[in-house]
Write an enzyme that holds these catalytic residues in place. Sequence first.
Site, PDB file in Angstrom:
ATOM      1  N   ARG A   1       0.905  -0.982   0.122  1.00  0.00           N
ATOM      2  CA  ARG A   1      -0.098  -0.014   0.250  1.00  0.00           C
ATOM      3  C   ARG A   1       0.789   1.236   0.049  1.00  0.00           C
ATOM      4  O   ARG A   1       1.150   1.903   0.912  1.00  0.00           O
ATOM      5  CB  ARG A   1      -0.806   0.061   1.252  1.00  0.00           C
ATOM      6  CG  ARG A   1      -2.057  -1.212   1.082  1.00  0.00           C
ATOM      7  CD  ARG A   1      -2.799  -1.318   2.070  1.00  0.00           C
ATOM      8  NE  ARG A   1      -1.989  -1.937   3.129  1.00  0.00           N
ATOM      9  CZ  ARG A   1      -2.617  -2.661   4.067  1.00  0.00           C
ATOM     10  NH1 ARG A   1      -4.014  -2.978   4.354  1.00  0.00           N
ATOM     11  NH2 ARG A   1      -1.990  -3.215   5.219  1.00  0.00           N
TER      12      ARG A   1
ATOM     13  N   ASP B   1       2.157   4.953  -0.232  1.00  0.00           N
ATOM     14  CA  ASP B   1       1.848   6.015   0.249  1.00  0.00           C
ATOM     15  C   ASP B   1       1.522   7.035  -0.859  1.00  0.00           C
ATOM     16  O   ASP B   1       2.094   7.124  -2.112  1.00  0.00           O
ATOM     17  CB  ASP B   1       2.498   6.799   1.140  1.00  0.00           C
ATOM     18  CG  ASP B   1       2.502   6.511   2.465  1.00  0.00           C
ATOM     19  OD1 ASP B   1       1.411   5.994   2.952  1.00  0.00           O
ATOM     20  OD2 ASP B   1       3.408   6.456   3.411  1.00  0.00           O
TER      21      ASP B   1
ATOM     22  N   TYR C   1      13.336  -1.844  -3.094  1.00  0.00           N
ATOM     23  CA  TYR C   1      12.563  -0.391  -2.968  1.00  0.00           C
ATOM     24  C   TYR C   1      14.114   0.481  -3.627  1.00  0.00           C
ATOM     25  O   TYR C   1      15.152   0.197  -3.002  1.00  0.00           O
ATOM     26  CB  TYR C   1      12.432   0.114  -1.596  1.00  0.00           C
ATOM     27  CG  TYR C   1      11.048  -0.296  -1.235  1.00  0.00           C
ATOM     28  CD1 TYR C   1      10.052   0.600  -1.708  1.00  0.00           C
ATOM     29  CD2 TYR C   1      10.538  -1.131  -0.517  1.00  0.00           C
ATOM     30  CE1 TYR C   1       8.641   0.412  -1.332  1.00  0.00           C
ATOM     31  CE2 TYR C   1       9.324  -1.615  -0.185  1.00  0.00           C
ATOM     32  CZ  TYR C   1       8.571  -0.655  -0.427  1.00  0.00           C
ATOM     33  OH  TYR C   1       7.110  -0.949  -0.055  1.00  0.00           O
TER      34      TYR C   1
ATOM     35  N   ARG D   1      11.666   5.315   4.076  1.00  0.00           N
ATOM     36  CA  ARG D   1      11.636   6.556   4.072  1.00  0.00           C
ATOM     37  C   ARG D   1      12.561   7.038   5.230  1.00  0.00           C
ATOM     38  O   ARG D   1      13.132   7.850   5.310  1.00  0.00           O
ATOM     39  CB  ARG D   1      10.224   7.241   4.032  1.00  0.00           C
ATOM     40  CG  ARG D   1       9.628   7.242   2.587  1.00  0.00           C
ATOM     41  CD  ARG D   1       8.316   7.551   2.513  1.00  0.00           C
ATOM     42  NE  ARG D   1       8.233   8.879   2.736  1.00  0.00           N
ATOM     43  CZ  ARG D   1       6.928   9.601   3.017  1.00  0.00           C
ATOM     44  NH1 ARG D   1       5.983   8.782   2.830  1.00  0.00           N
ATOM     45  NH2 ARG D   1       6.737  10.600   3.662  1.00  0.00           N
TER      46      ARG D   1
END
Lengths: 252, 252
Positions: B52, B54, B112, B199
């Site tokens: 999911r 952001d 990522y 992040r």
Amino acid sequence: MEHKRILLTVSYDGTAYCGWQHQENGPSIQDELEKALEKALGAFTRVTGASRTDAGVHALGQRAHFDTVSAIPPEKYPFVLNRFLPEDIRVTEGMRVADGFHARFQAAGKWYTYRIHNAPHASAILRHCTAHVPVPLQVESMRACGRALLGTHDFAAFAAAGGQAKTTVRTIDAFSVEQAGEEITLRVHGDGFLYNMVRIIAGTLIDVGHGKLDTGCMARAIESKNRLDLGVTAPACGLELTRVEYAFEREG
Amino acid sequence: MEHKRILLTVSYDGTAYCGWQHQENGPSIQDELEKALEKALGAFTRVTGASRTDAGVHALGQRAHFDTVSAIPPEKYPFVLNRFLPEDIRVTEGMRVADGFHARFQAAGKWYTYRIHNAPHASAILRHCTAHVPVPLQVESMRACGRALLGTHDFAAFAAAGGQAKTTVRTIDAFSVEQAGEEITLRVHGDGFLYNMVRIIAGTLIDVGHGKLDTGCMARAIESKNRLDLGVTAPACGLELTRVEYAFEREG
């Protein structure tokens, strides 16, 4: 008040603009820079760009000059102007140049980059800064074909109608094709480029890459001066004006 | 009519979306995919994503599954759905999977990528897919600090509030920091990530890169489980979900 000529380096995402130069049909990079200068300096200030990039073409290192009596130190212009510019236009450098300096007429060399996204489906992320080519391209053929560009030639066949050049002779002294995953990057350096020349080179190399044209076509087009020996003009969105060089920046 | 479960690979520029998941306050990637599926299949079809992401986060290789009785060959879904999807969302792959397959619960690994534009002035061209850091970063310190991530650890300190994970133990088995000109690229691979974990890693490495935090801070945070030992959460726009892997795709 001392009169100064300032040279800026300007980077932009050309997607939302009708090109560098002021036009009636939409916002231009020049318009936005002149608006920002007016806000910063309190007076309308004309900017002159090194290259009149087309609608949708990007720049990492466009250059432009203007005249001012402002006391703003030249190296502060990026900070001053970026406050007023939209996010897709950034001034990255400012320097004082001689009063007779001209960003376009004195440009001694330019680097252009053309980016191809070579994959069956278009890229969501790279869609504005690449040309999508779904057919697999043979990079070796593209390299072999592009070698003919190197040297001083009459590039009459490589110019779209509408150019204003007095001569079609140009010198290309660097050319490369690199492949990394789904991205193919063309880089070319020369003393100057005719109208749409890099997009015609890119479009021709794409046609060569999937076998629609043979690797000898560029050499033939230089000889024949016939636009029909070359391929289509590749889309604007793949093109970036990467750097403009002046004699005073050359080493040695 | 045979019931089939289909797995898609989806790429998107997250700039214009409120994230992967349906929300009341704006368009989501899931909404757009479900609208495209409804147009293609003639029936509302729920999609379930692997991750999911952001608002503002991008994906090169998000994965999502749905069920259908359609006779469309699975590998044709990119062609069928891209006709109905906006340009900033592209389906790049479609395949049939077992009926019990689940895109999220069965994800075995994720890559990522976090991109930093490290230059005095923001980038006009890369503004949506990088985080701009004007202070020069020491890449060697960032590498030294990030090494502590490797292995199986309790990453409790690396999670933002709002996550739903049952355990905060994760295994990170690849991590790199590369610098190319003004771009610094972080890549990380693990069996799973907590809410905002990448992040928080990126924000901490940025703080380490300009000396605000020391290179031992990640090792300490793993030990202390204290979010305050780490740096800020880096902006969403620098993050890309690059690839989601399943056991059936692993070699050997």
